[in-house]
Design a protein around this motif. Structure first.
Motif, PDB file in Angstrom:
ATOM      1  N   ALA A 161       0.847  -1.205   0.000  1.00  0.00           N
ATOM      2  CA  ALA A 161       0.000   0.000   0.000  1.00  0.00           C
ATOM      3  C   ALA A 161       0.878   1.249   0.000  1.00  0.00           C
ATOM      4  CB  ALA A 161      -0.938  -0.015   1.203  1.00  0.00           C
ATOM      5  N   TYR A 164       2.932   1.354  -3.539  1.00  0.00           N
ATOM      6  CA  TYR A 164       2.179   1.661  -4.760  1.00  0.00           C
ATOM      7  C   TYR A 164       1.259   2.869  -4.570  1.00  0.00           C
ATOM      8  CZ  TYR A 164       4.250  -2.741  -6.000  1.00  0.00           C
ATOM      9  OH  TYR A 164       5.163  -3.722  -6.231  1.00  0.00           O
ATOM     10  N   ASP A 192      -5.553   1.775   0.556  1.00  0.00           N
ATOM     11  CA  ASP A 192      -4.721   2.913   0.156  1.00  0.00           C
ATOM     12  C   ASP A 192      -5.463   3.729  -0.881  1.00  0.00           C
ATOM     13  OD1 ASP A 192      -3.907   2.184  -2.712  1.00  0.00           O
ATOM     14  OD2 ASP A 192      -3.188   0.400  -1.666  1.00  0.00           O
ATOM     15  N   ILE A 195      -2.158   4.072  -6.627  1.00  0.00           N
ATOM     16  CA  ILE A 195      -2.315   3.995  -8.081  1.00  0.00           C
ATOM     17  C   ILE A 195      -3.354   2.977  -8.543  1.00  0.00           C
ATOM     18  CG2 ILE A 195       0.005   4.854  -8.569  1.00  0.00           C
ATOM     19  CD1 ILE A 195       1.003   2.078  -8.856  1.00  0.00           C
ATOM     20  N   ILE A 197      -5.018  -0.999  -9.372  1.00  0.00           N
ATOM     21  CA  ILE A 197      -4.592  -2.118 -10.210  1.00  0.00           C
ATOM     22  C   ILE A 197      -5.586  -2.269 -11.355  1.00  0.00           C
ATOM     23  CG2 ILE A 197      -4.103  -4.608 -10.237  1.00  0.00           C
ATOM     24  CD1 ILE A 197      -4.024  -4.159  -7.015  1.00  0.00           C
ATOM     25  N   ILE A 205      -2.238 -10.968  -9.748  1.00  0.00           N
ATOM     26  CA  ILE A 205      -1.261 -10.423  -8.796  1.00  0.00           C
ATOM     27  C   ILE A 205      -0.941 -11.358  -7.628  1.00  0.00           C
ATOM     28  CG2 ILE A 205      -1.634  -7.969  -9.336  1.00  0.00           C
ATOM     29  CD1 ILE A 205      -3.474  -7.847  -6.896  1.00  0.00           C
ATOM     30  N   TYR A 210       4.531 -12.701  -9.963  1.00  0.00           N
ATOM     31  CA  TYR A 210       3.832 -11.834 -10.908  1.00  0.00           C
ATOM     32  C   TYR A 210       3.849 -10.391 -10.430  1.00  0.00           C
ATOM     33  CZ  TYR A 210       0.655 -10.067 -14.349  1.00  0.00           C
ATOM     34  OH  TYR A 210       0.133  -9.352 -15.383  1.00  0.00           O
ATOM     35  N   VAL A 212       2.732  -6.338 -11.855  1.00  0.00           N
ATOM     36  CA  VAL A 212       2.150  -5.519 -12.901  1.00  0.00           C
ATOM     37  C   VAL A 212       3.281  -4.681 -13.504  1.00  0.00           C
ATOM     38  CG1 VAL A 212       0.429  -3.750 -13.416  1.00  0.00           C
ATOM     39  CG2 VAL A 212      -0.044  -5.464 -11.653  1.00  0.00           C
ATOM     40  N   ALA A 215       4.873  -1.503 -12.148  1.00  0.00           N
ATOM     41  CA  ALA A 215       5.661  -1.695 -10.928  1.00  0.00           C
ATOM     42  C   ALA A 215       7.085  -2.105 -11.273  1.00  0.00           C
ATOM     43  CB  ALA A 215       5.006  -2.743 -10.059  1.00  0.00           C
ATOM     44  N   GLY A 222      10.666  -4.694  -5.268  1.00  0.00           N
ATOM     45  CA  GLY A 222       9.748  -5.772  -4.898  1.00  0.00           C
ATOM     46  C   GLY A 222      10.190  -7.087  -5.527  1.00  0.00           C
ATOM     47  N   THR A 223       9.626  -8.185  -5.009  1.00  0.00           N
ATOM     48  CA  THR A 223      10.020  -9.498  -5.512  1.00  0.00           C
ATOM     49  C   THR A 223       8.896 -10.191  -6.274  1.00  0.00           C
ATOM     50  OG1 THR A 223       9.246 -10.523  -3.472  1.00  0.00           O
ATOM     51  CG2 THR A 223      11.568  -9.887  -3.562  1.00  0.00           C
ATOM     52  N   GLY A 224       7.672  -9.704  -6.105  1.00  0.00           N
ATOM     53  CA  GLY A 224       6.537 -10.375  -6.736  1.00  0.00           C
ATOM     54  C   GLY A 224       6.055 -11.574  -5.929  1.00  0.00           C
ATOM     55  N   LEU A 225       6.592 -11.745  -4.707  1.00  0.00           N
ATOM     56  CA  LEU A 225       6.185 -12.887  -3.871  1.00  0.00           C
ATOM     57  C   LEU A 225       5.257 -12.485  -2.731  1.00  0.00           C
ATOM     58  CD1 LEU A 225       9.504 -14.931  -3.595  1.00  0.00           C
ATOM     59  CD2 LEU A 225       7.465 -15.501  -4.906  1.00  0.00           C
ATOM     60  N   GLY A 226       5.220 -11.184  -2.424  1.00  0.00           N
ATOM     61  CA  GLY A 226       4.489 -10.711  -1.241  1.00  0.00           C
ATOM     62  C   GLY A 226       3.045 -11.177  -1.180  1.00  0.00           C
ATOM     63  N   LEU A 227       2.296 -10.975  -2.252  1.00  0.00           N
ATOM     64  CA  LEU A 227       0.871 -11.318  -2.236  1.00  0.00           C
ATOM     65  C   LEU A 227       0.641 -12.823  -2.256  1.00  0.00           C
ATOM     66  CD1 LEU A 227      -0.809  -8.647  -4.545  1.00  0.00           C
ATOM     67  CD2 LEU A 227      -0.905  -8.833  -2.055  1.00  0.00           C
ATOM     68  N   PHE A 253      -7.160  -4.364   0.203  1.00  0.00           N
ATOM     69  CA  PHE A 253      -6.936  -5.805   0.321  1.00  0.00           C
ATOM     70  C   PHE A 253      -7.498  -6.248   1.668  1.00  0.00           C
ATOM     71  CE2 PHE A 253      -4.115  -7.075  -3.169  1.00  0.00           C
ATOM     72  CZ  PHE A 253      -3.759  -5.836  -3.682  1.00  0.00           C
TER      73      PHE A 253
HETATM   74  P1  ADP Z   1       5.813  -6.982  -5.245  1.00  0.00           P
HETATM   75  O1  ADP Z   1       7.042  -7.478  -4.602  1.00  0.00           O
HETATM   76  O2  ADP Z   1       6.002  -6.629  -6.683  1.00  0.00           O
HETATM   77  O3  ADP Z   1       5.122  -5.901  -4.467  1.00  0.00           O
HETATM   78  P2  ADP Z   1       3.456  -8.553  -4.632  1.00  0.00           P
HETATM   79  O4  ADP Z   1       3.181 -10.013  -4.800  1.00  0.00           O
HETATM   80  O5  ADP Z   1       3.387  -8.015  -3.251  1.00  0.00           O
HETATM   81  O6  ADP Z   1       4.861  -8.271  -5.298  1.00  0.00           O
HETATM   82  O7  ADP Z   1       2.447  -7.735  -5.551  1.00  0.00           O
HETATM   83  C1  ADP Z   1       2.272  -8.119  -6.904  1.00  0.00           C
HETATM   84  C2  ADP Z   1       1.919  -6.913  -7.758  1.00  0.00           C
HETATM   85  O8  ADP Z   1       0.614  -6.438  -7.425  1.00  0.00           O
HETATM   86  C3  ADP Z   1       2.836  -5.729  -7.548  1.00  0.00           C
HETATM   87  O9  ADP Z   1       3.984  -5.824  -8.353  1.00  0.00           O
HETATM   88  C4  ADP Z   1       1.934  -4.568  -7.950  1.00  0.00           C
HETATM   89  O10 ADP Z   1       1.969  -4.429  -9.339  1.00  0.00           O
HETATM   90  C5  ADP Z   1       0.541  -5.035  -7.564  1.00  0.00           C
HETATM   91  N1  ADP Z   1       0.085  -4.451  -6.266  1.00  0.00           N
HETATM   92  C6  ADP Z   1       0.133  -5.056  -5.049  1.00  0.00           C
HETATM   93  N2  ADP Z   1      -0.393  -4.269  -4.083  1.00  0.00           N
HETATM   94  C7  ADP Z   1      -0.786  -3.128  -4.695  1.00  0.00           C
HETATM   95  C8  ADP Z   1      -1.422  -1.910  -4.249  1.00  0.00           C
HETATM   96  N3  ADP Z   1      -1.741  -1.717  -2.944  1.00  0.00           N
HETATM   97  N4  ADP Z   1      -1.689  -0.962  -5.190  1.00  0.00           N
HETATM   98  C9  ADP Z   1      -1.375  -1.158  -6.480  1.00  0.00           C
HETATM   99  N5  ADP Z   1      -0.790  -2.260  -6.971  1.00  0.00           N
HETATM  100  C10 ADP Z   1      -0.492  -3.247  -6.096  1.00  0.00           C
END
Ligand code: ADP
Length: 274
Positions: A161, A164, A192, A195, A197, A205, A210, A212, A215, A222-227, A253
């Motif tokens: 949050a 982005y 938040d 920006i 999604i 995501i 993965y 976007v 980003a 970022g690593t793309g693993l957080g979510l 979220f």
């Molecule tokens: P990252 O390490 O890239 O943040 P995540 O798995 O946490 O990886 O998130 C995957 C993608 O989802 C991000 O790269 C971003 O493009 C999108 N994203 C996640 N959270 C948000 C948010 N709060 N606002 C906008 N885009 C988001």
């Protein structure tokens, strides 16, 4: 993993057990494929930072005559090193969460405490980006589960949050309880006004690695693993994550966890009822 757990219970060989075994094979194969994909992704994702580290080390050697360059490259080496450490830690977390036994604690967890930990962990980043980070909603909620893992899940959402959103944005973490059908749930939401999604990206995501495109081009580390980690932590607690988002307006979220605690604490309904 639910069906894999059934395996231990297959004792008598009746029609039903046979059916269970067939399901198990499919599940096992799926787990196998998932693991193979995961290793392939991991190798690919590790190549970039490792390549950067090698290159920076070479450049550093060539720059020995200029203390300023040495400092600059050393700093970038530190950043890449930190990124690699984060990546490896997340990969280990994720592979454990995806295993048959994610080793989660099953204790009483205070949601207030989970939110406090997540907010504390991101306070410095929020301040750095002038983001107003607040915690609210209903206090005193509890679930049964793993406090550290739940704090990681909420912290990952808060981190995103902040990441982005533009400078000066607002990020709010809130808890509430709700009843759906017969079951009580606790919702922890992170909102938040960042920006947002694009609709066509929302389903993707939560996939491992993965990101976007905007980003990625931003290169925010970022690593793309957080979510993906958030999704697995929610699932390991019998819950799930959902998202509302609108480009240009922001995202919310929500981690939804069933309140097993209240159900289990309640006396068995009706004597002898099965
Ligand atoms: P990252 O390490 O890239 O943040 P995540 O798995 O946490 O990886 O998130 C995957 C993608 O989802 C991000 O790269 C971003 O493009 C999108 N994203 C996640 N959270 C948000 C948010 N709060 N606002 C906008 N885009 C988001």
């Amino acid at each position: 993993s639910t069906s894999l757990h059934l395996m231990g219970r297959v004792a008598p060989l009746d029609d039903r057990s046979l059916l269970v075994l067939v399901e198990d094979r499919t599940a096992a194969r799926r787990v196998d494929e998932t693991r193979r994909d995961f290793v392939a992704n991991v190798s690919h994702e590790l190549k970039t930072p490792i390549g950067a580290v090698s290159l920076l080390a070479e450049t550093l050697e060539d720059a020995a005559d200029s203390p300023e360059d040495v400092r600059r490259f050393a700093r970038r080496l530190q950043i890449e090193g930190r990124r690699l450490t984060d990546l490896v830690r997340q990969i280990i977390d994720l592979s454990r969460l995806q295993s048959d036994d994610p080793l989660l604690a099953q204790k009483d967890v205070s949601i207030d405490e989970v939110i406090r930990m997540a907010v504390d962990r991101n306070r410095v980043d929020a301040d750095d980006r002038d983001v107003v980070l607040t915690a609210g909603g209903r206090g005193g909620l509890h679930v049964i589960g793993d406090e550290a893992q739940l704090a990681t899940a909420v912290s990952n959402l808060v981190e995103n949050a902040i990441m982005y959103s533009e400078r000066g944005a607002r990020v709010a973490v809130a808890a509430r309880s709700l009843v759906l059908g017969e079951e009580e749930f606790v919702d922890i939401s992170v909102s938040d006004n960042g920006i947002g999604i694009p609709e066509e990206e929302v389903q993707r995501i939560f996939e491992r690695f993965y990101r976007v495109d905007y980003a990625r081009s931003r290169d925010n580390g970022g690593t793309g693993l957080g979510l993906s980690i958030v999704k697995h932590i929610a699932a390991a607690h019998g819950g799930y994550v959902h998202v509302w988002s609108k480009p240009g307006q922001g995202s919310t979220f929500t981690v939804r966890i069933p309140q097993h605690s209240t159900r289990e604490a309640a006396p068995e309904p009706g004597a002898g009822g099965t």
